[in-house]
Write a protein that holds these residues in place. Structure first.
Motif, PDB file in Angstrom:
ATOM      1  N   ASN A 198       1.363  -8.648   6.446  1.00  0.00           N
ATOM      2  CA  ASN A 198       2.046  -7.578   5.718  1.00  0.00           C
ATOM      3  C   ASN A 198       1.780  -7.692   4.224  1.00  0.00           C
ATOM      4  O   ASN A 198       1.770  -8.797   3.669  1.00  0.00           O
ATOM      5  N   GLU A 199       1.576  -6.560   3.599  1.00  0.00           N
ATOM      6  CA  GLU A 199       1.375  -6.551   2.155  1.00  0.00           C
ATOM      7  C   GLU A 199       2.701  -6.853   1.459  1.00  0.00           C
ATOM      8  O   GLU A 199       3.736  -6.269   1.781  1.00  0.00           O
ATOM      9  N   ARG A 200       2.663  -7.778   0.533  1.00  0.00           N
ATOM     10  CA  ARG A 200       3.873  -8.170  -0.178  1.00  0.00           C
ATOM     11  C   ARG A 200       4.297  -7.076  -1.150  1.00  0.00           C
ATOM     12  O   ARG A 200       3.456  -6.482  -1.840  1.00  0.00           O
ATOM     13  N   LEU A 201       5.591  -6.796  -1.211  1.00  0.00           N
ATOM     14  CA  LEU A 201       6.083  -5.807  -2.162  1.00  0.00           C
ATOM     15  C   LEU A 201       5.876  -6.290  -3.590  1.00  0.00           C
ATOM     16  O   LEU A 201       5.864  -7.491  -3.863  1.00  0.00           O
ATOM     17  N   LYS A 202       5.747  -5.356  -4.505  1.00  0.00           N
ATOM     18  CA  LYS A 202       5.547  -5.673  -5.910  1.00  0.00           C
ATOM     19  C   LYS A 202       6.896  -5.905  -6.600  1.00  0.00           C
ATOM     20  O   LYS A 202       7.936  -5.417  -6.136  1.00  0.00           O
ATOM     21  N   LEU A 236      12.919 -10.638   0.066  1.00  0.00           N
ATOM     22  CA  LEU A 236      11.537 -10.174  -0.031  1.00  0.00           C
ATOM     23  C   LEU A 236      10.741 -10.917   1.038  1.00  0.00           C
ATOM     24  O   LEU A 236      10.723 -12.152   1.041  1.00  0.00           O
ATOM     25  N   LEU A 237      10.124 -10.169   1.953  1.00  0.00           N
ATOM     26  CA  LEU A 237       9.385 -10.814   3.031  1.00  0.00           C
ATOM     27  C   LEU A 237       8.334 -11.772   2.487  1.00  0.00           C
ATOM     28  O   LEU A 237       7.507 -11.409   1.656  1.00  0.00           O
ATOM     29  N   ASN A 238       8.387 -12.999   2.978  1.00  0.00           N
ATOM     30  CA  ASN A 238       7.338 -13.979   2.740  1.00  0.00           C
ATOM     31  C   ASN A 238       6.509 -14.018   4.022  1.00  0.00           C
ATOM     32  O   ASN A 238       6.939 -14.589   5.023  1.00  0.00           O
ATOM     33  N   PRO A 239       5.347 -13.365   4.046  1.00  0.00           N
ATOM     34  CA  PRO A 239       4.572 -13.275   5.295  1.00  0.00           C
ATOM     35  C   PRO A 239       4.090 -14.661   5.734  1.00  0.00           C
ATOM     36  O   PRO A 239       3.189 -15.238   5.134  1.00  0.00           O
ATOM     37  N   MET A 295       3.012  -1.354   9.608  1.00  0.00           N
ATOM     38  CA  MET A 295       3.015  -1.042   8.176  1.00  0.00           C
ATOM     39  C   MET A 295       2.854   0.455   7.905  1.00  0.00           C
ATOM     40  O   MET A 295       2.728   0.868   6.776  1.00  0.00           O
ATOM     41  N   GLU A 296       2.828   1.284   8.930  1.00  0.00           N
ATOM     42  CA  GLU A 296       2.579   2.704   8.733  1.00  0.00           C
ATOM     43  C   GLU A 296       3.599   3.341   7.808  1.00  0.00           C
ATOM     44  O   GLU A 296       3.261   4.100   6.912  1.00  0.00           O
ATOM     45  N   GLY A 297       4.883   3.008   8.033  1.00  0.00           N
ATOM     46  CA  GLY A 297       5.924   3.611   7.216  1.00  0.00           C
ATOM     47  C   GLY A 297       5.772   3.261   5.755  1.00  0.00           C
ATOM     48  O   GLY A 297       5.859   4.113   4.874  1.00  0.00           O
ATOM     49  N   GLU A 298       5.515   1.980   5.468  1.00  0.00           N
ATOM     50  CA  GLU A 298       5.410   1.552   4.081  1.00  0.00           C
ATOM     51  C   GLU A 298       4.160   2.122   3.428  1.00  0.00           C
ATOM     52  O   GLU A 298       4.172   2.500   2.266  1.00  0.00           O
ATOM     53  N   ASN A 299       3.064   2.186   4.167  1.00  0.00           N
ATOM     54  CA  ASN A 299       1.848   2.761   3.610  1.00  0.00           C
ATOM     55  C   ASN A 299       2.051   4.232   3.266  1.00  0.00           C
ATOM     56  O   ASN A 299       1.598   4.716   2.228  1.00  0.00           O
ATOM     57  N   PHE A 300       2.738   4.955   4.152  1.00  0.00           N
ATOM     58  CA  PHE A 300       3.026   6.364   3.897  1.00  0.00           C
ATOM     59  C   PHE A 300       3.876   6.498   2.646  1.00  0.00           C
ATOM     60  O   PHE A 300       3.609   7.316   1.768  1.00  0.00           O
ATOM     61  N   TYR A 301       4.900   5.635   2.553  1.00  0.00           N
ATOM     62  CA  TYR A 301       5.772   5.712   1.387  1.00  0.00           C
ATOM     63  C   TYR A 301       5.004   5.374   0.113  1.00  0.00           C
ATOM     64  O   TYR A 301       5.187   6.009  -0.923  1.00  0.00           O
ATOM     65  N   SER A 302       4.104   4.381   0.170  1.00  0.00           N
ATOM     66  CA  SER A 302       3.330   4.006  -1.006  1.00  0.00           C
ATOM     67  C   SER A 302       2.483   5.172  -1.491  1.00  0.00           C
ATOM     68  O   SER A 302       2.375   5.438  -2.692  1.00  0.00           O
ATOM     69  N   LYS A 303       1.857   5.906  -0.550  1.00  0.00           N
ATOM     70  CA  LYS A 303       1.049   7.061  -0.924  1.00  0.00           C
ATOM     71  C   LYS A 303       1.919   8.149  -1.554  1.00  0.00           C
ATOM     72  O   LYS A 303       1.547   8.774  -2.550  1.00  0.00           O
ATOM     73  N   GLU A 304       3.093   8.366  -0.939  1.00  0.00           N
ATOM     74  CA  GLU A 304       4.002   9.365  -1.484  1.00  0.00           C
ATOM     75  C   GLU A 304       4.434   8.976  -2.895  1.00  0.00           C
ATOM     76  O   GLU A 304       4.541   9.811  -3.795  1.00  0.00           O
ATOM     77  N   LYS A 305       4.674   7.676  -3.085  1.00  0.00           N
ATOM     78  CA  LYS A 305       5.114   7.193  -4.385  1.00  0.00           C
ATOM     79  C   LYS A 305       4.038   7.421  -5.437  1.00  0.00           C
ATOM     80  O   LYS A 305       4.321   7.836  -6.563  1.00  0.00           O
ATOM     81  N   GLU A 306       2.789   7.157  -5.078  1.00  0.00           N
ATOM     82  CA  GLU A 306       1.688   7.378  -6.009  1.00  0.00           C
ATOM     83  C   GLU A 306       1.546   8.860  -6.343  1.00  0.00           C
ATOM     84  O   GLU A 306       1.284   9.236  -7.481  1.00  0.00           O
ATOM     85  N   ASN A 307       1.726   9.706  -5.319  1.00  0.00           N
ATOM     86  CA  ASN A 307       1.647  11.150  -5.559  1.00  0.00           C
ATOM     87  C   ASN A 307       2.735  11.616  -6.523  1.00  0.00           C
ATOM     88  O   ASN A 307       2.490  12.425  -7.427  1.00  0.00           O
ATOM     89  N   LYS A 308       3.954  11.089  -6.312  1.00  0.00           N
ATOM     90  CA  LYS A 308       5.055  11.457  -7.194  1.00  0.00           C
ATOM     91  C   LYS A 308       4.799  10.956  -8.616  1.00  0.00           C
ATOM     92  O   LYS A 308       5.135  11.615  -9.602  1.00  0.00           O
ATOM     93  N   LYS A 309       4.215   9.757  -8.723  1.00  0.00           N
ATOM     94  CA  LYS A 309       3.920   9.189 -10.036  1.00  0.00           C
ATOM     95  C   LYS A 309       2.924  10.065 -10.785  1.00  0.00           C
ATOM     96  O   LYS A 309       3.078  10.344 -11.972  1.00  0.00           O
ATOM     97  N   GLU A 310       1.899  10.520 -10.068  1.00  0.00           N
ATOM     98  CA  GLU A 310       0.919  11.395 -10.684  1.00  0.00           C
ATOM     99  C   GLU A 310       1.562  12.721 -11.080  1.00  0.00           C
ATOM    100  O   GLU A 310       1.274  13.294 -12.132  1.00  0.00           O
TER     101      GLU A 310
END
Length: 353
Positions: free
Chosen positions: A272-276, A260-263, A1-16
Motif C-alpha cells: 500500500n502506498e503510504r499517506l503523505k 497511519l498504516l505502516n505497510p 487501493m482502488e478507492g484511495e487511488n480514485f480519491y487521489s486523482k479527484e484531489k489532484e483535479n480539485k487542486k488544479e
C-alpha cells in the motif's frame, strides 16, 4: 487501493481547479470555511456534507481553523498514553494490516500473556516519566475467561502500586467481562473500528463491524470510557474516514486514535502506498471539526512522519501514543515530552481540564 487511488486523482483535479479559481470564488471558499468554524465554536456540530466540503478546503487554512477549535474546546491539555504488547502473535483474525495474524508470515514475535510482575514494572516505568495512561493490548479475537481473570489480577497489582490510569484492549469481550475488568481498576476500553462500515469487510472477514460495535457498547454498559478510531491508508476514501468519525461521534467516544498504516512485509497491505504528511494533517483537522472536544490521538505509524507528528499537533490533534507500538518502533517518551513542551502543551487527561 482502488478507492484511495480514485480519491487521489479527484484531489489532484480539485487542486488544479483551485488554481484556476477567481478571486471572488476564493473569497467565498474562505468565507464558508470561517462560517463552519464559527458554527462549531458556537456548539453546533457539522454533518457529513460539510465534512466532505472541508476535505477539499485549502489545507493551511483548514488546519489553522481546526487548531483554533482545539484551543477553545481543549486548551493546551495533551493526553499522552503508552501501550504494552501483553500477548503477541497467533491471532486467529485475518485483518489485512496486522503483523500478528496467523494468516500471514511476518516474523512478528509470539508469546502468551505476560506475567503481572512485568506488566506492573512497565506501568511504573511509564508513570515515572509522566505518562498518563497505560494500555495493555493483547492479540487474538478475545481473551479467554482464564485470561480475563489473569488480567484482572495484573490490573489490581498496577493500581495497588501506581497511580497511572489503566486501559485495556482485549478484543471482543462481553459486558460481564468488562465489568470484572472495571472492578479490578481498568478505566477505559480501546477497540478500533478501523474504517467505515462500508469498507470494513475489505479489511477483515473473520469478524464483522457489528461485532465491533457490540463489544464497544458492552464496554460502555459496564461503565468504562471508550477509545476507538481507525487506520488511515488501508485503501479507503476520505468519505470512509468521515463516516467512521461520525460513527465514533454517535457512540459518544471522545478518544479517537488516528493510525497511519505502516505497510508490513508479509501482510496483504505490504505494498500500500503510504499517506503523505499533508494527508494526515487534513484527516486530523477534519476529525477536530467533527469531534471538537475530543482527544484526536496520533497512534501507530506516527514515527513514519518526518516531524513525528508536530504539524498534526498544530492541526487539531492533541493526544498521542508514545513509545514503541505493538510490533513496530515508535517515538520515545522523552522525545515526546520535549516536543510537547516546545509546542506549549501540558500532559493532562482530557477529562481533567
Amino acid at each position: 487501493m482502488e478507492g484511495e487511488n480514485f480519491y487521489s486523482k479527484e484531489k489532484e483535479n480539485k487542486k488544479e481547479g483551485r488554481k484556476c479559481m477567481g478571486l471572488q470564488e476564493q473569497k467565498e471558499e474562505m468565507r464558508r470555511l470561517q462560517e463552519l468554524k464559527r458554527q462549531v465554536l458556537g456548539g453546533k456540530l457539522i454533518g457529513k456534507e460539510e465534512a466532505l466540503w472541508l476535505a477539499e478546503a485549502p489545507l493551511e487554512e483548514l488546519c489553522e481553523a481546526a487548531n483554533e477549535i482545539r484551543e477553545v474546546f481543549c486548551g493546551n491539555s495533551f493526553d499522552i498514553c503508552t501501550i504494552i504488547n501483553g500477548k503477541s502473535g497467533r491471532c486467529s483474525e485475518d485483518c489485512k494490516y496486522c503483523a500478528q495474524s496467523v494468516h500471514y508470515h511476518t516474523g512478528a514475535g509470539e508469546y502468551p500473556l505476560l506475567g503481572t510482575e512485568e506488566i506492573t514494572a512497565q506501568a511504573r516505568y511509564n508513570e515515572e516519566r509522566g505518562v498518563l495512561r497505560y494500555s495493555i493490548v493483547t492479540s487474538g479475537k478475545r481473551l479467554s475467561e482464564k485470561e480475563v481473570d489473569q488480567m484482572c489480577a495484573s490490573i489490581r497489582d498496577i493500581k495497588a502500586k501506581t497511580g497511572i490510569s489503566v486501559c485495556v484492549s482485549f478484543g471482543l469481550l462481553n459486558e460481564d467481562q468488562y465489568r470484572r475488568l472495571k472492578a479490578a481498576g481498568a478505566e477505559r476500553v480501546h477497540n478500533n473500528l478501523e474504517s467505515s462500515r462500508r469498507y470494513f469487510p475489505k479489511v477483515c472477514t473473520s469478524h464483522s463491524y457489528d461485532d465491533k460495535l457490540a463489544a464497544i457498547r458492552a464496554a460502555k454498559a459496564a461503565g468504562l470510557s471508550l477509545c476507538s478510531g481507525g487506520i488511515m491508508g488501508l485503501g479507503e476514501t476520505m468519505e470512509d474516514r468521515i463516516d467512521m468519525a461520525l460513527t465514533v461521534r454517535e457512540l459518544g467516544i471522545r478518544s479517537i486514535p488516528v493510525n497511519l498504516l505502516n505497510p508490513i512485509p508479509g501482510t496483504p497491505y505490504e505494498k500500500n502506498e503510504r499517506l503523505k504528511p499533508e494527508d494526515m494533517r487534513r484527516i486530523v483537522a477534519l476529525f477536530r471539526f467533527l469531534v471538537p472536544d475530543g482527544a484526536i490521538r496520533l497512534a501507530g505509524g506516527r514515527g513514519l512522519l518526518p516531524d513525528q507528528g508536530r504539524a498534526c499537533f498544530l492541526s487539531g490533534a492533541n493526544a498521542a501514543i508514545s513509545g514503541d507500538m505493538l510490533t513496530t518502533s515508535g517515538i520515545t517518551i522523552r522525545q515526546d515530552m520535549e516536543m510537547l513542551k516546545a509546542l506549549g502543551y501540558e500532559p493532562r487527561k482530557q477529562d481533567e481540564r
